[in-house]
Scaffold this active site. Structure first.
Site, PDB file in Angstrom:
ATOM      1  N   ASN A  27       0.860  -1.184   0.000  1.00  0.00           N
ATOM      2  CA  ASN A  27       0.000   0.000   0.000  1.00  0.00           C
ATOM      3  C   ASN A  27       0.893   1.229   0.000  1.00  0.00           C
ATOM      4  OD1 ASN A  27      -2.933   0.831   0.371  1.00  0.00           O
ATOM      5  ND2 ASN A  27      -1.890   2.100   1.881  1.00  0.00           N
ATOM      6  N   ARG A  43     -30.133  12.293 -10.995  1.00  0.00           N
ATOM      7  CA  ARG A  43     -29.134  12.588  -9.953  1.00  0.00           C
ATOM      8  C   ARG A  43     -28.639  14.027 -10.100  1.00  0.00           C
ATOM      9  NH1 ARG A  43     -25.385   7.526  -8.052  1.00  0.00           N
ATOM     10  NH2 ARG A  43     -27.005   5.946  -8.240  1.00  0.00           N
ATOM     11  N   ARG A  80     -36.298  17.307 -42.575  1.00  0.00           N
ATOM     12  CA  ARG A  80     -34.867  17.288 -42.917  1.00  0.00           C
ATOM     13  C   ARG A  80     -34.684  17.514 -44.420  1.00  0.00           C
ATOM     14  NH1 ARG A  80     -32.300  12.618 -42.391  1.00  0.00           N
ATOM     15  NH2 ARG A  80     -30.263  13.559 -42.002  1.00  0.00           N
ATOM     16  N   GLU A 126     -27.599  -0.049 -12.512  1.00  0.00           N
ATOM     17  CA  GLU A 126     -27.712   0.183 -11.057  1.00  0.00           C
ATOM     18  C   GLU A 126     -28.331   1.567 -10.790  1.00  0.00           C
ATOM     19  OE1 GLU A 126     -23.998  -0.612  -8.880  1.00  0.00           O
ATOM     20  OE2 GLU A 126     -24.246   1.347  -7.942  1.00  0.00           O
ATOM     21  N   SER A 132     -17.863  -5.826  -8.730  1.00  0.00           N
ATOM     22  CA  SER A 132     -19.046  -5.197  -8.128  1.00  0.00           C
ATOM     23  C   SER A 132     -19.481  -5.930  -6.868  1.00  0.00           C
ATOM     24  CB  SER A 132     -20.223  -5.178  -9.104  1.00  0.00           C
ATOM     25  OG  SER A 132     -21.359  -4.615  -8.453  1.00  0.00           O
ATOM     26  N   ASN A 182     -12.534   0.858 -10.880  1.00  0.00           N
ATOM     27  CA  ASN A 182     -13.631   1.227 -11.788  1.00  0.00           C
ATOM     28  C   ASN A 182     -13.107   2.047 -12.954  1.00  0.00           C
ATOM     29  OD1 ASN A 182     -16.021   0.070 -11.034  1.00  0.00           O
ATOM     30  ND2 ASN A 182     -16.545   1.689  -9.577  1.00  0.00           N
ATOM     31  N   VAL A 221      -6.680   0.628  -6.800  1.00  0.00           N
ATOM     32  CA  VAL A 221      -6.450   2.040  -6.485  1.00  0.00           C
ATOM     33  C   VAL A 221      -7.460   2.871  -7.283  1.00  0.00           C
ATOM     34  CG1 VAL A 221      -4.001   1.606  -6.035  1.00  0.00           C
ATOM     35  CG2 VAL A 221      -4.714   2.336  -8.325  1.00  0.00           C
ATOM     36  N   HIS A 231     -23.317  -2.299 -16.083  1.00  0.00           N
ATOM     37  CA  HIS A 231     -23.878  -2.735 -14.788  1.00  0.00           C
ATOM     38  C   HIS A 231     -24.205  -1.509 -13.930  1.00  0.00           C
ATOM     39  CE1 HIS A 231     -23.309  -3.308 -10.474  1.00  0.00           C
ATOM     40  NE2 HIS A 231     -23.802  -4.525 -10.615  1.00  0.00           N
ATOM     41  N   ASN A 232     -23.256  -0.588 -13.849  1.00  0.00           N
ATOM     42  CA  ASN A 232     -23.462   0.572 -12.988  1.00  0.00           C
ATOM     43  C   ASN A 232     -24.551   1.491 -13.539  1.00  0.00           C
ATOM     44  OD1 ASN A 232     -21.301  -0.562 -11.670  1.00  0.00           O
ATOM     45  ND2 ASN A 232     -20.336   1.398 -11.223  1.00  0.00           N
ATOM     46  N   GLY A 246     -19.448  -3.823  -3.703  1.00  0.00           N
ATOM     47  CA  GLY A 246     -19.049  -3.010  -2.561  1.00  0.00           C
ATOM     48  C   GLY A 246     -18.096  -3.778  -1.658  1.00  0.00           C
TER      49      GLY A 246
HETATM   50  P1  NDP Z   1     -10.244   3.714  -1.135  1.00  0.00           P
HETATM   51  O1  NDP Z   1     -10.208   5.200  -1.190  1.00  0.00           O
HETATM   52  O2  NDP Z   1     -10.862   3.069   0.050  1.00  0.00           O
HETATM   53  O3  NDP Z   1      -8.753   3.151  -1.263  1.00  0.00           O
HETATM   54  C1  NDP Z   1      -7.887   3.616  -2.241  1.00  0.00           C
HETATM   55  C2  NDP Z   1      -6.586   2.845  -2.168  1.00  0.00           C
HETATM   56  O4  NDP Z   1      -5.762   3.262  -3.233  1.00  0.00           O
HETATM   57  C3  NDP Z   1      -5.816   3.093  -0.887  1.00  0.00           C
HETATM   58  O5  NDP Z   1      -5.128   1.922  -0.552  1.00  0.00           O
HETATM   59  C4  NDP Z   1      -4.843   4.185  -1.290  1.00  0.00           C
HETATM   60  O6  NDP Z   1      -3.648   4.153  -0.559  1.00  0.00           O
HETATM   61  C5  NDP Z   1      -4.551   3.789  -2.708  1.00  0.00           C
HETATM   62  N1  NDP Z   1      -4.156   4.924  -3.532  1.00  0.00           N
HETATM   63  C6  NDP Z   1      -4.826   6.086  -3.708  1.00  0.00           C
HETATM   64  N2  NDP Z   1      -4.176   6.867  -4.581  1.00  0.00           N
HETATM   65  C7  NDP Z   1      -3.076   6.186  -4.957  1.00  0.00           C
HETATM   66  C8  NDP Z   1      -2.010   6.474  -5.827  1.00  0.00           C
HETATM   67  N3  NDP Z   1      -1.952   7.644  -6.496  1.00  0.00           N
HETATM   68  N4  NDP Z   1      -1.028   5.562  -5.966  1.00  0.00           N
HETATM   69  C9  NDP Z   1      -1.092   4.393  -5.284  1.00  0.00           C
HETATM   70  N5  NDP Z   1      -2.057   4.060  -4.435  1.00  0.00           N
HETATM   71  C10 NDP Z   1      -3.050   4.954  -4.282  1.00  0.00           C
HETATM   72  O7  NDP Z   1     -10.940   3.257  -2.484  1.00  0.00           O
HETATM   73  P2  NDP Z   1     -11.846   1.961  -2.782  1.00  0.00           P
HETATM   74  O8  NDP Z   1     -11.200   0.774  -2.170  1.00  0.00           O
HETATM   75  O9  NDP Z   1     -13.261   2.269  -2.455  1.00  0.00           O
HETATM   76  O10 NDP Z   1     -11.764   1.898  -4.375  1.00  0.00           O
HETATM   77  C11 NDP Z   1     -10.654   1.349  -5.071  1.00  0.00           C
HETATM   78  C12 NDP Z   1     -11.084   1.122  -6.518  1.00  0.00           C
HETATM   79  O11 NDP Z   1     -12.179   0.202  -6.519  1.00  0.00           O
HETATM   80  C13 NDP Z   1     -11.586   2.385  -7.220  1.00  0.00           C
HETATM   81  O12 NDP Z   1     -11.256   2.338  -8.583  1.00  0.00           O
HETATM   82  C14 NDP Z   1     -13.089   2.290  -7.049  1.00  0.00           C
HETATM   83  O13 NDP Z   1     -13.792   3.013  -8.028  1.00  0.00           O
HETATM   84  C15 NDP Z   1     -13.275   0.783  -7.214  1.00  0.00           C
HETATM   85  N6  NDP Z   1     -14.513   0.243  -6.653  1.00  0.00           N
HETATM   86  C16 NDP Z   1     -14.974   0.666  -5.441  1.00  0.00           C
HETATM   87  C17 NDP Z   1     -16.163   0.144  -4.936  1.00  0.00           C
HETATM   88  C18 NDP Z   1     -16.683   0.570  -3.599  1.00  0.00           C
HETATM   89  O14 NDP Z   1     -17.823   0.167  -3.286  1.00  0.00           O
HETATM   90  N7  NDP Z   1     -15.939   1.323  -2.797  1.00  0.00           N
HETATM   91  C19 NDP Z   1     -16.926  -0.886  -5.678  1.00  0.00           C
HETATM   92  C20 NDP Z   1     -16.287  -1.319  -6.901  1.00  0.00           C
HETATM   93  C21 NDP Z   1     -15.139  -0.751  -7.362  1.00  0.00           C
HETATM   94  P3  NDP Z   1      -3.381   5.070   0.753  1.00  0.00           P
HETATM   95  O15 NDP Z   1      -3.730   4.223   1.925  1.00  0.00           O
HETATM   96  O16 NDP Z   1      -1.952   5.406   0.679  1.00  0.00           O
HETATM   97  O17 NDP Z   1      -4.276   6.286   0.625  1.00  0.00           O
END
Ligand code: NDP
Length: 467
Positions: A35, A289, A443, A191, A130, A106, A78, A187-188, A132
């Site tokens: 991470n 929205r 037209r 949704e 998908s 995503n 990420v 899907h989204n 969450g």
């Molecule tokens: P979070 O904000 O909870 O976590 C983001 C993660 O990415 C953290 O570990 C963060 O590290 C890391 N990160 C952020 N920026 C960078 C960077 N520039 N370089 C490297 N690491 C980075 O996000 P989610 O877990 O919610 O989402 C992650 C992905 O999953 C996204 O693309 C989101 O759209 C997708 N997604 C999310 C869903 C949801 O319900 N939340 C559902 C389906 C898909 P650090 O700890 O250092 O900040």
């Protein structure tokens, strides 16, 4: 004892990444994790309980790669966009050509297409996930895109962690390059539409019938035992039943009516326009929205035009249930035909039955109706769902209720953008002689664009062309 090095790795231990990594470890696959913020990595391992033995934390990307056995498969979780490009660049010096990086965020599928075509010095998959946090932890739906052989390599892990529908994993390869992220985008979009239509019938229950949140919760719970059974109806019952811990009031009644979005619904609407694929229910949901976000303007509108909506005589809960059922079928029919259009436009052999099967469990739009849709699409993937016998019967049964609800809403000032868009689309789709002859004449009048004739005769301009 020699410790087996993990072949699976994960980058990004946020909400989704942490849950996915625990899911992978729980299914018996050792996993290396990294991470950006190192303390998060160690806190993750420390909090992993009995799964900690299967988790190898790494403090740098070099350490992550060194901790893994080749060929490696590294999942990126990420934020979509530049963070993915940055991580791909940062991984490049460390990886071998046989290593595989899987972008599971995503991503916009155009970005995935670009990355797949960029000649990365390692293997690359784009994967929509998908469900969450709960889904990621205990069984998401997974839509993969890229080279089939790369999918097959990681499939044992993905099948193990995915949601199951009657023992079948809800994880499948959708096609090359950005196909997985495209299917996740649709899907989204669906949704958004499902949520909007539920919100619309909720609005009629609240403002048209003056039902309490408690009664509305009971209604959704009842519907969840019938044809509308789905995750979104189930959670709608739960949120309607919830109490505000601060005031004791129904929680729904204290939540501001201003919806957020991260953009995947918008991407679906934009892509549908590029594909000339009509998805008016999804487009209406995206617009709704955006309208919801214009709170000040809506308040100014109510000040000028008076309070709306009004109590609505004649509406029944049975009609609302059937209207929602019809709207849902119409919306999904649009989503699947858009997906078919994308398959043709992008040269992807998108398998609609497989997509419906993957959506049956784990994902946000999971529902019992998707099982029937998977069966209808298996019978004939090219047939619009509104023409599949099992759905024509249901549409015919529910359509009068949809008409009554849309008409009553219009008369009494309730906004039903998605349900009324579904009805208008349906009426256009079942009209053999439409009104585009007027468009074509117009037209031709102003632009000499010409028209085809019903009688096939060889005269393609109106008399105005000689003027
Ligand atoms: P979070 O904000 O909870 O976590 C983001 C993660 O990415 C953290 O570990 C963060 O590290 C890391 N990160 C952020 N920026 C960078 C960077 N520039 N370089 C490297 N690491 C980075 O996000 P989610 O877990 O919610 O989402 C992650 C992905 O999953 C996204 O693309 C989101 O759209 C997708 N997604 C999310 C869903 C949801 O319900 N939340 C559902 C389906 C898909 P650090 O700890 O250092 O900040």
């Amino acid at each position: 004892m020699a410790v087996t090095k993990p072949q699976t790795g994960l980058i990004g231990l946020g909400t989704m990444g942490a849950a996915l990594a625990l899911n992978i470890a729980e299914k018996g696959f050792p996993i290396a994790v990294w991470n950006r913020t190192t303390s998060v990595t160690h806190a993750f391992k420390a909090g992993a309980g009995e799964l900690a033995d299967r988790i190898t934390p790494a403090d740098s990307l070099a350490d992550l790669v060194a901790a893994m056995a080749p060929p490696r498969a590294i999942i990126l979780m990420v934020p979509a966009g530049p963070a993915v490009d940055d991580m791909l660049a940062a991984l490049t010096p460390h990886l071998s050509p046989d290593d595989l990086v899987i972008d599971a965020g995503n991503a916009n599928f155009h970005d995935t297409n670009r990355r797949a075509a960029a000649g990365l010095p390692f293997r690359f998959l784009g994967m929509g996930v998908s469900g969450g946090e709960e889904g990621a932890r205990h069984g998401p739906a997974i839509m993969g895109g890229g080279a089939r052989e790369d999918w097959d390599r990681i499939a044992p892990v993905l099948h193990a962690i995915a949601a199951k529908h009657k023992d079948q994993p809800c994880a499948d390869w959708m096609g090359p390059a950005g196909a997985g992220h495209f299917v996740k985008t649709v899907h989204n979009g669906i949704e958004y539409a499902d949520m909007q239509m539920i919100a619309e019938v909720y609005g009629i229950m609240r403002d048209g019938l003056h039902l309490s949140a408690h009664r509305i919760a009971e209604t959704f719970a009842d519907w969840n035992r019938g044809v509308l059974q789905s995750y979104l109806i189930e959670i709608s019952a739960e949120v309607a039943a919830a109490k505000d811990p601060l005031t004791g009031a129904a929680l729904l009644d204290v939540i501001l009516d201003k919806a957020g979005q991260k953009g995947t619904g918008r991407w679906t609407a934009i892509e549908a326009q590029h594909l000339s694929a009509p998805i008016p229910v999804i487009e209406a949901a995206v617009a709704a929205r955006n309208i919801s976000a214009r709170l000040d303007e809506r308040r100014a509108g109510e000040a000028v035009y008076g309070p709306a909506p009004e109590p609505t005589p004649g509406v029944t809960l049975a009609d609302l249930q059937d209207a929602l059922t019809a709207g849902k079928i119409l919306c999904y029919a649009q989503g699947f035909t858009m997906t078919a259009a994308a398959g043709v436009a992008f040269g992807w052999d998108l398998q609609l039955p497989a997509i419906a099967r993957v959506w049956r469990a784990g994902c946000i739009i999971r529902s019992s109706m998707l099982d029937a849709m998977a069966q209808a699409l298996t019978e004939d993937p090219a047939r619009n769902l509104i023409l599949a016998p099992r759905f024509t019967a249901e549409i015919k049964r529910c359509l009068p209720a949809l008409r009554r609800i849309v008409a009553a809403a219009a008369l009494h000032g309730h906004a039903l953008p998605a349900l009324s868009a579904g009805l208008a689309w349906f009426d256009a789709m079942r009209t053999a002689r439409g009104t585009a002859n007027m468009i074509q004449a117009q037209r031709d009048f102003f632009g000499l664009h010409g028209f085809d004739r019903l009688d096939g005769k060889d005269l393609h301009h109106g008399p105005w062309a000689q003027a």
